[in-house]
Each structure stands twice: as C-alpha cells, then as structure tokens.
Design a protein around this motif. Structure first.
Motif, PDB file in Angstrom:
ATOM      1  N   PRO A 317       0.803  -1.226   0.000  1.00 37.04           N
ATOM      2  CA  PRO A 317       0.000   0.000   0.000  1.00 37.04           C
ATOM      3  C   PRO A 317       0.834   1.273   0.000  1.00 37.04           C
ATOM      4  O   PRO A 317       0.352   2.334  -0.403  1.00 37.04           O
ATOM      5  CB  PRO A 317      -0.833  -0.124   1.284  1.00 37.04           C
ATOM      6  N   PHE A 318       2.056   1.179   0.478  1.00 41.22           N
ATOM      7  CA  PHE A 318       2.968   2.319   0.371  1.00 41.22           C
ATOM      8  C   PHE A 318       4.406   1.818   0.394  1.00 41.22           C
ATOM      9  O   PHE A 318       4.694   0.708   0.850  1.00 41.22           O
ATOM     10  CB  PHE A 318       2.727   3.352   1.486  1.00 41.22           C
ATOM     11  N   GLU A 319       5.305   2.662  -0.121  1.00 41.32           N
ATOM     12  CA  GLU A 319       6.728   2.331  -0.129  1.00 41.32           C
ATOM     13  C   GLU A 319       7.368   2.841   1.149  1.00 41.32           C
ATOM     14  O   GLU A 319       7.075   3.954   1.601  1.00 41.32           O
ATOM     15  CB  GLU A 319       7.414   2.957  -1.340  1.00 41.32           C
ATOM     16  N   VAL A 320       8.245   2.043   1.714  1.00 30.61           N
ATOM     17  CA  VAL A 320       8.958   2.425   2.934  1.00 30.61           C
ATOM     18  C   VAL A 320      10.315   3.008   2.560  1.00 30.61           C
ATOM     19  O   VAL A 320      11.051   2.441   1.741  1.00 30.61           O
ATOM     20  CB  VAL A 320       9.163   1.213   3.864  1.00 30.61           C
ATOM     21  N   GLY A 321      10.638   4.146   3.166  1.00 26.09           N
ATOM     22  CA  GLY A 321      11.973   4.708   3.057  1.00 26.09           C
ATOM     23  C   GLY A 321      12.711   4.486   4.366  1.00 26.09           C
ATOM     24  O   GLY A 321      12.089   4.328   5.423  1.00 26.09           O
ATOM     25  N   ILE A 322      14.024   4.441   4.317  1.00 29.07           N
ATOM     26  CA  ILE A 322      14.838   4.261   5.522  1.00 29.07           C
ATOM     27  C   ILE A 322      15.955   5.290   5.511  1.00 29.07           C
ATOM     28  O   ILE A 322      16.595   5.540   4.485  1.00 29.07           O
ATOM     29  CB  ILE A 322      15.438   2.845   5.606  1.00 29.07           C
TER      30      ILE A 322
END
Length: 470
Positions: A317-322
């Motif tokens: 549902p969404f992209e994760v950034g780190i």
C-alpha cells in the motif's frame, strides 16, 4: 528482583572461582592465560557455544563449522540455541557458579560485566596480539592473533565495544550488529513534499506538518525509550554513565531539558513509544486504516516488521523509506550499536581458550560467513570489506522499500559506519538502561500540573534504584 538474584549468583561464583584458583584475588589481566606462550597444539577439544540462532542461521553456522573443521579437525564445536539473549545470560550466570559455563557465548556488554564479577571472561588482548604461527590441517599457516589488516577491517564502533569496561582490556569481538534507523512512509512524504528530517528540530517540524495533514495520526513511533535517552546523551555529549568512579551520571539539567522537550511533543500528539503504546510501534506504522504513524524509529534488524502487508492486488500500500535517525549535530552523527558479540570464557585447560579463539576469529574475520550470515539474519556485517563481496554487493544492489527492505536497511547501516557508539559497561549498566527508559516514558506521558517536579522526582528515583540494585 531477577537481576538481584543473578548478581548474588555471580558473587557466589566469585567465591567458587577463588576456591578453585580460577581468578580469585587477581585482576582480569592477571587471571588471563599467558596465551602467547601457549598457542594451539592440535589437541582434541570440544567447544560449547551458546547463542540465540533460529534454524535458518544455524544452517549457515553449520556450513562454516564444516569449513572451519577442514582447517582444525580436532576442534569440535557443539552449539546450542538458548532462547533469547536474556536466557543465555541467565543460564550462564547459573552455570558459572558451578564452573561449567560454555566456552563461547553470544553476549551484550552488560552480560560480560556481570560474568566478570567472577573474572569468568577471558581477555583477548594477548590473543589478538599473538605472533605465534599455527599450522592448519591442510598445511597452511596463520598467526594466532589478528593481523593489522584484519583489525582495521572491523567497523571501528563495533570493534571498540569490546573495550567499554573501564580497564582498557578487550573482552569481546563483534559477530553481527544492528542499530536504530528511521523508517518513513516514502509515498506519503513524496505526495506531500515532505523532506526526511535529519535533525530533531526538523523532526519536530515534520511531526507538526503531518499532524496538520492527518489530525488523527500519531506522526512518530519510537520503539525504545532507553535507546532514545542514551542516544540523546551521546549526541549532546551530556553525562549518562561511567564504567569507573561514580557510575550513574544522568541526573543533570541538560538531560532533563530534552526529556521535557519530548514531553511537549507527546502532549501535542506528535509521538508514542513502545511502553506507552503497549507494543512495537511498527504496528502503527504499517497500519492502513484508523490511527497510524508515518515515521517509526526501530531496529534495523526488524525491517520486515516495518513493511506493510501486500494488498489484494499484490502490491504494497505504500513504499517504505529508511534513513539515519535525526541528529543533534549532523556533522558528528551518533547512532547506537546493538546486536550480539562473542565472548570467550576462562577454562582450566588453556587449549580450550585458544581453540575457542580460533573459532571466534574465524567467524568474525571470514568475509564470506559475514556476508551470508548478514543476508540470512537481517543484521549488519561487522567487516568493511564485506561491501566488496560479490554476493553481498548483489544483495545490496536490489535494495528497496518493498520485497528487499532488509537489504535497504543494511545499506543504510553500512553507510553510517563512522557514527556507531556503545555505552560504558559495568555491573549495573543494564539497570541504568532500564531506569532511563522508564523515566522517559513516565515523564512524557504522566498527567501533572507540576512538570518540573515530575521530572526531578523521576530522575532522582532512577538514580536511587540504580544504586540500590548495584
């Protein structure tokens, strides 16, 4: 109460050690075998190794034990999973009282400090510096110690953890590591043109903006109150603890100031923590309905828990950034070093100590093992040269915020290799850690009209509890 019992067991272990002549009345340096005069004579020894590895990691370990035994067929490694890290500590604390502790164990610095009430842990300096030549079964040779290149290949912050005990001696070598990172909803940040915060001031501004966009949200979840407190001390260069002299130094105005600031953030609805939320805050971060967060600070080794489940369409549902966690001074970043190291225990037979060292050296300096173990565990390799390993380079090249989120987490960790720190280790350092975590959650969440009084009392009580449990 459990920690007091463990301390009592270890005091008893000291008495046993004195009766058996193993370290009684000596310093740690004096209790250590004069290893450079011993070397490995090829005799058959059985080495017991306690760890917390699940089945997938044990498979990797077994592969490399086979490789190790090609070089040293008379060193027999028996390894056992002993629950979690605390379970390892408690079992060893009990076994030390009878003198039947393992040869090698997963450890954290405070574990080693407890074991060393009885001088049970071998110091590694003589081993590291040994020039003795050892002949392997295949006829090849190596020096017993670490070469300068091997020493320099360790990520400095991980390696130096072994000297955090106040006496300048080396007690551990790092096996695999993790840290804290900032997970953020990259899709949301891009949609609303929000820059990833690099400082705590920027984080506050981002929380304010997120709250304006989604008033029902809790913009930030922070999993470890203790890590947050300790990291702020490190970033601000304010006193926390010391391994020598007065141990507990955290009751000071500078530390009270950042706690009060975080209270303001909590009262504004900007954040929650694991203790306050009642669970890991990744649950808020991965939520797609109801109240949710858009940032989460948690372990780099837990990246898969910070990734939302795929929808019916097979897409996330969404992209994760780190990113690296926010800093007080981005030009001098500080992030906590976590994850297991290895310690070696004293034994009456010096060949067991030397054989244990050869195995620890093999695991910690073997680039291929470090690469495979990192991929399988989600932890970060402790050697800089692993970044040039072909398999590991291919692994990092696929890093993204979806299927390959563990690679992305590892990549961020390796990019900040100069930022790692560890706190002083002594008998009582784990209590200090627990107490500052508790006081932080109490100070930011408790309802009161006398905020300064609440904070002053919490700090005073935490110091008193540390001293009582020492």
């Amino acid at each position: 109460m459990k920690k007091r019992i463990l301390s009592m067991l270890l005091i008893l272990a000291m008495t046993v050690a004195m009766m058996t002549g193993c370290g009684g009345g000596k310093t740690a340096a004096e209790a250590n075998f004069d290893v450079p005069e011993v070397g490995y004579d090829g005799s058959e020894v059985t080495i017991k190794f306690y760890h917390t590895m699940g089945a997938n990691l044990r498979e990797v370990l077994d592969l490399y034990i086979t490789e190790f035994n090609k070089l040293y067929p008379n060193i027999h490694i028996e390894h056992s999973q002993v629950g979690g890290y605390d379970d390892v500590r408690e079992q060893i604390a009990t076994e030390i009282t009878a003198g039947n502790q393992p040869n090698i164990a997963y450890c954290y610095p405070d574990h080693v400090a407890m074991y060393n009430i009885s001088l049970a842990v071998a110091t590694l300096d003589n081993l590291i510096n040994s020039e003795i030549e050892v002949t392997r079964a295949d006829g090849s040779k190596e020096i017993l110690g670490l070469t300068k290149d091997q020493q320099n290949d360790f990520i400095a912050g991980y390696y130096n953890e072994g000297r955090e005990f106040g006496d300048g001696l080396m007690y551990t070598l790092p096996l695999s590591k993790s840290t804290e990172v900032l997970y953020y909803n990259k899709t949301f940040f891009t949609e609303h043109n929000i820059a990833v915060p690099t400082t705590w001031d920027e984080l506050e501004a981002v929380c304010k903006k997120i709250k304006e966009i989604d008033p029902t949200s809790i913009p930030l979840g922070y999993d470890s109150e203790a890590n947050w407190f300790i990291t702020m001390c490190e970033q601000l260069n304010t006193p926390y603890t010391s391994a020598t002299g007065d141990h507990y130094l955290f009751d000071n105005d500078d530390n009270k100031a950042f706690v009060k600031r975080f209270r303001d953030w909590y009262q504004s609805g900007y954040l929650t923590t694991q203790n306050i939320y009642g669970a890991y805050t990744s649950g808020l971060f991965t939520a797609t309905t109801g109240s949710k967060s858009y940032m989460s600070i948690g372990s780099s080794a837990g990246a898969t828990h910070q990734r939302p489940s795929k929808g019916d369409n097979g897409q996330y549902p969404f992209e994760v950034g780190i990113a690296t966690i926010p800093q007080a001074n981005p030009d001098a970043p500080k992030v906590i070093s976590q994850g297991p190291s290895l310690c070696i225990f004293q034994k009456e037979n010096p060949q067991e100590v030397v054989a244990s060292w050869l195995f620890v050296k093999f695991l910690t300096t073997n680039v291929d093992f470090q690469a495979e173990f990192s991929v399988a565990s989600g932890y970060v390799p402790v050697l800089k040269s692993v970044a040039e390993n072909a398999g590991y380079k291919a692994y990092l090249a696929k890093a993204d915020g979806g299927d390959n989120i563990t690679a992305l987490s590892a990549k961020i960790c390796m990019e900040q290799e100069s930022a790692y720190y560890t706190s002083p280790a002594f008998n009582g350092s784990s209590t200090a850690r627990d107490e500052v975590g508790s006081l932080l959650s109490k100070c930011i969440s408790e309802v009161t009209t006398d905020v300064d009084g609440l904070i002053n009392d919490a700090f005073e009580d935490a110091i008193a509890e540390c001293e009582y449990n020492e």
